[in-house]
Scaffold this active site. Structure first.
Site, PDB file in Angstrom:
ATOM      1  CE1 TYR A 210       1.593   2.574   8.480  1.00  0.00           C
ATOM      2  CE2 TYR A 210       0.386   4.241   9.713  1.00  0.00           C
ATOM      3  CZ  TYR A 210       0.501   3.419   8.606  1.00  0.00           C
ATOM      4  OH  TYR A 210      -0.459   3.463   7.615  1.00  0.00           O
TER       5      TYR A 210
ATOM      6  NE  ARG B 284      -2.193   0.680   3.867  1.00  0.00           N
ATOM      7  CZ  ARG B 284      -1.554   1.365   4.815  1.00  0.00           C
ATOM      8  NH1 ARG B 284      -1.226   2.622   4.624  1.00  0.00           N
ATOM      9  NH2 ARG B 284      -1.234   0.783   5.957  1.00  0.00           N
TER      10      ARG B 284
ATOM     11  CG  HIS C  11      -5.824   1.732   6.624  1.00  0.00           C
ATOM     12  ND1 HIS C  11      -7.076   2.020   7.123  1.00  0.00           N
ATOM     13  CD2 HIS C  11      -5.837   0.404   6.366  1.00  0.00           C
ATOM     14  CE1 HIS C  11      -7.795   0.922   7.170  1.00  0.00           C
ATOM     15  NE2 HIS C  11      -7.075  -0.073   6.717  1.00  0.00           N
TER      16      HIS C  11
END
Length: 386
Positions: free
Chosen positions: A279, A266, A270
């Site tokens: 992160y 990805r 998200h």
């Protein structure tokens, strides 16, 4: 057919323990298990796959931009996952039924979704999205993993009817930890139903890396349920097409379910409410950018002399038109009156619904009264004295 897996593979770092036909540099490689399923894919078919992936990326780009401009409430980007979505979806027959998650923009595009179908749900308008039976694709599922059970239930109906249709469920690596997905695998295996599970391993379940959830390849779980599986390069559109053709053939011939793990990435957040820089590091993102699924097909087509400036301009123009249509569908959407939420709740009117309508109308009128008092010109001290 189960692709041989390395039982000690560390999914956080080992992304090459996969079946593939096309390297990140766009070179064809041999894999006998896969090649026979795409023997008919010539340069023209490759150009068509390339075009679809470019169009899907454009839809995604428009969706992100529209959300940032306040036109959509949320958007779940799919950049980087175009090969997984387009490759697998192109293998379906029109009468197969697909159960996607909220990120399968490419699957819905291939299935025939219209420009408005991609954005109306994220805008919160009437009916939210398309009629599932128009494109034999369920509305995107927001509850993580629930669509796996829905697909199995549909497949059980297919088996009872005795047709050779197939159902398919798409979910992410994070959803593979959900009870719904594992229960679906149990039912699918026990009843040998015609269903294909597609796990899109994009390395991150929101902010949790896949290595925390799965110490070994996710595709390795399926044989434990008695389901054959394959782990493929999810950025290789040819491998994804081949894997789905294998899985569908398995199901159509009465052999029950199959499982595909597509290893991809990805590239974006998200959803547009997420900040992935908190992160994951830039180096990881750049490594995956060099594995871009669209770039590798372009490289192959150029090597075959099937990609020139005219074709590039044609695809770019198609993408511009589709992008404009998606934007127009968003900006032209008309919100119904709030009281309309009570329309079509029941097939027949009844007194309880009438009471609800009366109460809700009064509630809404209260907001109108507040707006009027706020907009009124404040009285001056002289006026007050009079």
């Amino acid at each position: 057919m189960t692709h041989t897996l390395n039982p000690t593979a560390d999914l956080a770092t080992d992304i090459d323990d996969v079946a593939r036909l096309l390297t990140p540099d766009g070179e064809r490689v041999s894999d006998p298990d896969l090649e026979r399923w795409v023997a008919d894919v010539d340069s023209a078919a490759l150009r068509s796959l390339y075009r679809d992936m470019v169009l899907v990326r454009r839809i995604d780009t428009e969706g992100v931009a529209l959300q940032r401009q306040g036109q959509l409430g949320l958007w779940a980007p799919c950049q980087g996952q175009e090969a997984t979505q387009v490759g697998t979806a192109r293998a379906f027959r029109a009468d197969d039924f697909v159960f996607p998650s909220y990120r399968e923009i490419g699957v819905n595009h291939v299935r025939g979704a219209k420009p408005a179908d991609f954005v109306i749900a994220w805008r919160g308008e009437e009916h939210s999205t398309y009629n599932p039976y128009d494109i034999n694709t369920a509305t995107p599922q927001i509850i993580i993993g629930a669509q796996a059970l829905h697909a199995v239930g549909y497949a059980m109906g297919i088996k009872i009817d005795g047709t050779d249709q197939v159902a398919a469920a798409y979910f992410g690596d994070g959803a593979s930890s959900q009870g719904d997905v594992n229960e679906a695998l149990v039912f699918a295996s026990s009843f040998r139903v015609p269903v294909v599970f597609v796990c899109t391993n994009n390395q991150w379940a929101i902010s949790e890396p896949v290595a925390v959830q799965a110490k070994f390849p996710i595709a390795g779980r399926a044989p434990g349920f008695g389901i054959p599986s394959m782990r493929v390069d999810g950025n290789d559109v040819l491998a994804c097409l081949a894997a789905m053709r294998w899985a569908l053939d398995n199901a159509r011939h009465g052999n029950g379910p199959a499982f595909i793990e597509a290893v991809t990435y990805r590239m974006g957040p998200h959803t547009t409410s997420d900040d992935p820089t908190r992160y994951r590091d830039k180096e990881e993102v750049e490594r995956w950018r060099r594995r871009d699924p669209i770039a590798r097909v372009e490289a192959l087509l150029r090597a075959e002399g099937a990609f020139d400036d005219a074709f590039a301009a044609e695809v770019a123009a198609d993408a511009d038109r589709l992008g404009a249509e998606v934007r127009a569908a968003t900006l032209g959407a008309t919100s119904r009156e709030p009281i309309g939420v009570l329309d079509h709740v029941y097939a027949e009117p009844h007194s309880g619904l009438d009471e609800e309508r009366t109460w809700f109308a009064s509630y809404l009128d209260g907001f109108a009264s507040t707006e009027l008092s706020t907009d009124a010109e404040p009285a001056t001290s002289e006026g007050a004295a009079r």
